[in-house]
Design a protein around this motif. Structure first.
Motif: not given
Length: 284
Positions: A76-78, A108-114, A117-121, A123-136
């Motif tokens: 979906d990110d791609e 598995f989930i962390t590898r997919r998130q990496r 992120e790489q797919a977005i990089r 893509s050529g679209v300027p990006w910002t990543f918000l890398r959050a810890r576990t949600f309350m």
């Protein structure tokens, strides 16, 4: 125009709410009837990541976008980044996870998130990543047990995590979406302190004014529950993540919320007090 996805989730809902009164806002939702954010400048578009035509409609005229994806199997990110590039989006802000920058995290989930992120990089679209810890807000899953028995059940009771209030993530996201200078930057986001499930249970008890008991699930019970609910790679990822937390890998605190918003991150007690109604039994 800013586009927000994930507006029925814990963070996206808050982002959309903060932006709704500030100017033109478009929301992409698979189920528009579930979107609670409204306003004269809010446009809700039905669509999903696998439907390129709906992405094209949603992204038309958009300058910045907030992206939340949940499927560990779909690209979906791609898909979104490709459509954003074609639409001329100038800034893509993605909600990611802090584990992607931690060498010891290889589930598995962390590898997919990496990979996302790489797919977005790429893509050529300027990006910002918000890398959050576990949600309350993940503790909302405890509400049924609290309602019925006054019991909180979790795998490990004494493993700390610097969990973060989704509202703090949202305030950072809005700042990043509406200010220049955040492109090609990844921000790690945590709460102000590490806290264990036992401590969260105690604070919920105080907030609710009723006794609560914490019950630690054994590994076998936790495994059975997860494997009965999720695909095997996802369930295994959750178990690996729990072991990392048990080893202290998620206890670190970062000051990003303070640095970007000008105020400290909210502690769990504040989040619990503000959401106490979710843990109280519904009146008959």
């Amino acid at each position: 125009m800013i586009l927000v996805t994930g507006a029925t989730g814990a963070v996206g809902r808050e982002v959309a709410g903060l932006l709704a009164g500030a100017g033109p806002l478009r929301i992409l939702a698979r189920r528009p009837e579930r979107v609670s954010v409204t306003g004269p400048a809010v446009d809700i578009v039905a669509g999903e990541y696998g439907d390129r035509s709906s992405l094209d409609r949603a992204l038309r005229g958009v300058g910045a976008a907030f992206l939340v994806t949940n499927s560990p199997a779909e690209p979906d990110d791609e898909r979104f980044a490709a459509a954003a590039k074609a639409a001329g989006v100038r800034h893509l802000v993605k909600l990611s996870m802090m584990a992607v920058e931690e060498p010891g995290a290889d589930d598995f989930i962390t590898r997919r998130q990496r990979e996302n992120e790489q797919a977005i990089r790429e893509s050529g679209v300027p990006w910002t990543f918000l890398r959050a810890r576990t949600f309350m807000s993940n503790t909302l899953s405890w509400a049924p047990g609290i309602h019925s028995e006054g019991v909180v059940r979790a795998l490990y009771g004494t493993s700390p995590v610097a969990c973060v209030d989704p509202r703090d993530i949202a305030e950072v996201a809005v700042r990043v979406l509406t200010e220049p200078g955040h492109e090609e930057t990844a921000y790690a986001l945590s709460g102000p302190e590490p806290i264990t499930a036992e401590q969260q249970t105690a604070q919920l008890s105080e907030v609710l004014g009723r006794p609560l008991r914490f019950e630690e699930l054994g590994l076998d019970r936790a495994r059975d529950h997860l494997f009965g609910r999720y695909p095997r790679p996802v369930a295994e990822a959750f178990l690996e993540s729990a072991e990392r937390q048990r080893a202290g890998a998620k206890a670190g605190v970062v000051p990003t919320v303070l640095e970007l918003t000008g105020r400290p991150a909210r502690p769990f007690r504040t989040w619990a007090a503000d959401h106490a109604g979710a843990f109280r039994p519904v009146a008959a």
